[in-house]
Design a protein around this motif. Sequence first.
Motif, PDB file in Angstrom:
ATOM      1  N   SER A 164     -20.148  18.168 -11.477  1.00 23.84           N
ATOM      2  CA  SER A 164     -21.307  17.682 -12.245  1.00 23.84           C
ATOM      3  C   SER A 164     -22.092  18.849 -12.839  1.00 23.84           C
ATOM      4  O   SER A 164     -22.670  18.744 -13.920  1.00 23.84           O
ATOM      5  N   MET A 180     -33.100  20.150 -13.628  1.00 20.75           N
ATOM      6  CA  MET A 180     -32.117  20.821 -14.479  1.00 20.75           C
ATOM      7  C   MET A 180     -31.400  19.810 -15.358  1.00 20.75           C
ATOM      8  O   MET A 180     -30.318  20.064 -15.879  1.00 20.75           O
ATOM      9  N   TYR A 217     -22.182  29.043  -6.801  1.00 22.09           N
ATOM     10  CA  TYR A 217     -21.767  27.838  -6.078  1.00 22.09           C
ATOM     11  C   TYR A 217     -20.256  27.889  -5.847  1.00 22.09           C
ATOM     12  O   TYR A 217     -19.755  27.537  -4.788  1.00 22.09           O
ATOM     13  N   SER A 268     -19.961  18.044  -6.659  1.00 23.40           N
ATOM     14  CA  SER A 268     -21.191  18.672  -7.167  1.00 23.40           C
ATOM     15  C   SER A 268     -20.879  19.729  -8.221  1.00 23.40           C
ATOM     16  O   SER A 268     -21.549  19.797  -9.257  1.00 23.40           O
ATOM     17  N   TYR A 309     -32.773  21.803  -5.430  1.00 22.34           N
ATOM     18  CA  TYR A 309     -31.353  22.111  -5.404  1.00 22.34           C
ATOM     19  C   TYR A 309     -30.562  20.930  -4.868  1.00 22.34           C
ATOM     20  O   TYR A 309     -29.593  20.475  -5.456  1.00 22.34           O
ATOM     21  N   SER A 310     -31.017  20.440  -3.710  1.00 25.85           N
ATOM     22  CA  SER A 310     -30.260  19.412  -3.018  1.00 25.85           C
ATOM     23  C   SER A 310     -30.247  18.099  -3.790  1.00 25.85           C
ATOM     24  O   SER A 310     -29.239  17.396  -3.826  1.00 25.85           O
ATOM     25  N   SER A 327     -23.284  13.867  -6.972  1.00 25.05           N
ATOM     26  CA  SER A 327     -23.790  15.135  -7.491  1.00 25.05           C
ATOM     27  C   SER A 327     -24.746  15.770  -6.486  1.00 25.05           C
ATOM     28  O   SER A 327     -24.738  16.974  -6.266  1.00 25.05           O
ATOM     29  N   ALA A 328     -25.570  14.932  -5.871  1.00 21.63           N
ATOM     30  CA  ALA A 328     -26.609  15.468  -4.977  1.00 21.63           C
ATOM     31  C   ALA A 328     -26.029  16.030  -3.685  1.00 21.63           C
ATOM     32  O   ALA A 328     -26.399  17.118  -3.239  1.00 21.63           O
ATOM     33  N   ASN A 376     -26.508  20.508   0.922  1.00 17.85           N
ATOM     34  CA  ASN A 376     -26.812  19.811   2.168  1.00 17.85           C
ATOM     35  C   ASN A 376     -26.122  20.458   3.359  1.00 17.85           C
ATOM     36  O   ASN A 376     -26.698  20.610   4.427  1.00 17.85           O
ATOM     37  N   GLY A 427     -23.727  17.951  -1.506  1.00 13.48           N
ATOM     38  CA  GLY A 427     -22.748  19.018  -1.684  1.00 13.48           C
ATOM     39  C   GLY A 427     -23.064  20.175  -0.764  1.00 13.48           C
ATOM     40  O   GLY A 427     -23.614  19.989   0.333  1.00 13.48           O
ATOM     41  N   LEU A 428     -22.763  21.366  -1.233  1.00 15.45           N
ATOM     42  CA  LEU A 428     -23.001  22.546  -0.396  1.00 15.45           C
ATOM     43  C   LEU A 428     -24.479  22.711  -0.076  1.00 15.45           C
ATOM     44  O   LEU A 428     -24.838  23.310   0.932  1.00 15.45           O
ATOM     45  N   SER A 474     -30.472  17.782  -6.931  1.00 18.13           N
ATOM     46  CA  SER A 474     -30.049  18.073  -8.319  1.00 18.13           C
ATOM     47  C   SER A 474     -31.188  17.797  -9.304  1.00 18.13           C
ATOM     48  O   SER A 474     -31.003  17.154 -10.337  1.00 18.13           O
ATOM     49  N   ILE A 492     -29.878  17.067 -14.781  1.00 21.05           N
ATOM     50  CA  ILE A 492     -28.755  16.248 -14.321  1.00 21.05           C
ATOM     51  C   ILE A 492     -29.161  14.777 -14.190  1.00 21.05           C
ATOM     52  O   ILE A 492     -28.473  13.889 -14.659  1.00 21.05           O
TER      53      ILE A 492
HETATM   54  N1  PFF Z   1     -27.135  19.049  -5.313  1.00 24.17           N
HETATM   55  C1  PFF Z   1     -25.950  19.826  -5.103  1.00 24.17           C
HETATM   56  C2  PFF Z   1     -25.867  20.242  -3.667  1.00 24.17           C
HETATM   57  O1  PFF Z   1     -26.782  19.948  -2.901  1.00 24.17           O
HETATM   58  O2  PFF Z   1     -24.898  20.863  -3.293  1.00 24.17           O
HETATM   59  C3  PFF Z   1     -25.935  21.046  -5.959  1.00 24.17           C
HETATM   60  C4  PFF Z   1     -26.089  20.718  -7.369  1.00 24.17           C
HETATM   61  C5  PFF Z   1     -25.140  19.942  -8.004  1.00 24.17           C
HETATM   62  C6  PFF Z   1     -27.181  21.128  -8.036  1.00 24.17           C
HETATM   63  C7  PFF Z   1     -25.288  19.600  -9.299  1.00 24.17           C
HETATM   64  C8  PFF Z   1     -27.341  20.798  -9.321  1.00 24.17           C
HETATM   65  C9  PFF Z   1     -26.394  20.030  -9.941  1.00 24.17           C
HETATM   66  F1  PFF Z   1     -26.549  19.746 -11.184  1.00 24.17           F
END
Ligand code: PFF
Length: 451
Positions: free
Chosen positions: A321, A226, A102, A318, A220-221, A21-22, A27, A24-25, A223, A228
């Motif tokens: 999730s 929020m 996203y 991501s 954001y990065s 989940s962490a 990063n 993704g875009l 997660s 999660i």
């Molecule tokens: N953490 C993900 C990323 O860095 O791309 C983005 C993300 C995914 C944010 C899932 C929140 C989440 F619940």
Amino acid sequence: MEKKRSSFTGKLGFVLAAAGSAVGLGNLWRFPYLAAKYGGGIFLLVYIILAVTFGFSLMVAEIVIGRKTGLSPVGAFAKLNKKFAFIGYLGAIIPMLILPYYSVIGGWVMKYFAAFVSGNGHNAASDTYFDGFITGVGEPIIWFVLFIAITMTVVLLGVEKGIEKVSKIMMPVLVVLSIFVAVYVMFLDGAWAGVVYYIKPDFSNFSIMTVIAAMGQLFYSMSLAMGIMITYGSYMKKDVNIEKSVHHIEIFDTGIAFLAGLMIIPAVFAFHGGEESALGKGPSLMFVTLPKVFDSIWGGQVIGTLFFILVLLAALTSSISLAETVVSVVQDKFKIDRKVTCLIVLGGCLLLGLPSALGYGVLGGVKILGLQFLDLFDFISNSILMPIVAICTCVFIGFVIKPKAIEEEIEISAPFKAKKLFNVVIKYIAPVFLVAILVSSILDVFGVIKI
Ligand code: PFF
């Protein structure tokens, strides 16, 4: 009767799922453009300091709240204290705002993958390719719709596990490929200045914006803020060492972001001379710069194809999730069928995502608070809502349930080594600091102060 909650098998299962989940875009796409824009090395330094203090403490707190209650966010806060269920709801709004835009960026990645796989990598490297694509009407919409459709199909069919398995194999490939590309870029003419810009902190580049941007990026990065990680924590077994797991997720997440920056920022110096206009490109940075790198490598067509499919997979794990969270909140709240819920969420995403998809083309002239749609959604979720949820979470733990409650849960499995740090950060440093950056970013966007 309540269904028994399934759980991750051991620590590795948990770390990999959370990392899926962490990573993704955030990063690969967002971190490099922020680092390029907000001072290079100084941004990296601020980010790392924030990650090992705030990021660490908040992630521990969220996972513990989940594991302690065995519930997802809304239920978890309510179980600990009825009056604070609103934090769960507030957090649940954020993925609803992030998922649409996203998916717009996910669509861009698909477009570039399609370009490379069909042998058009050379065209994709031309100066006008990105602008041509993004200012159109049909294409940005088609790719966006395709990305969100795939995400929702996976969520509807419940085949996340399949995708996660694939990405577990591909993630290491992404790391190796990124190292290869980063090393290659480093030896390009003019790239070294970019490596220095990215790694060596230059304190004259520091501004409050560096901290605000780094903080938003951190949430954001990883997660965070929020719900999660609360959800993931609720699936975690009691014998898993939480502190160690968080360290591993953090190293993984920050490591990949660091590598992405190391590929992209020196390349900006090599191909565009590192001028401010090139560094400040924002959301388009990865798409403008990387194709040029691939185009200059022998076998770049294949490398580019491989790279974009890997980024696409990371983005999908991501976005899945994110979508899963939105679906489960809507489903729990309104007690409707899962299929119907998926359709509603899809509809909502299409509606909210369209302005972001068109924000660089036909809607280019429309700006709210001086921001394009994509930047606006990004700003509201990352710079306003996430700090608010994080402040509430810190105050809730620091002064309502007290840090002791968190410590006890952690110590079921292992001694809590960073107990002191956790206490001070959650109770005092984080709330004060977060309020300060929240206020300054609001004042800035409304033009009261200029930072
Ligand atoms: N953490 C993900 C990323 O860095 O791309 C983005 C993300 C995914 C944010 C899932 C929140 C989440 F619940």
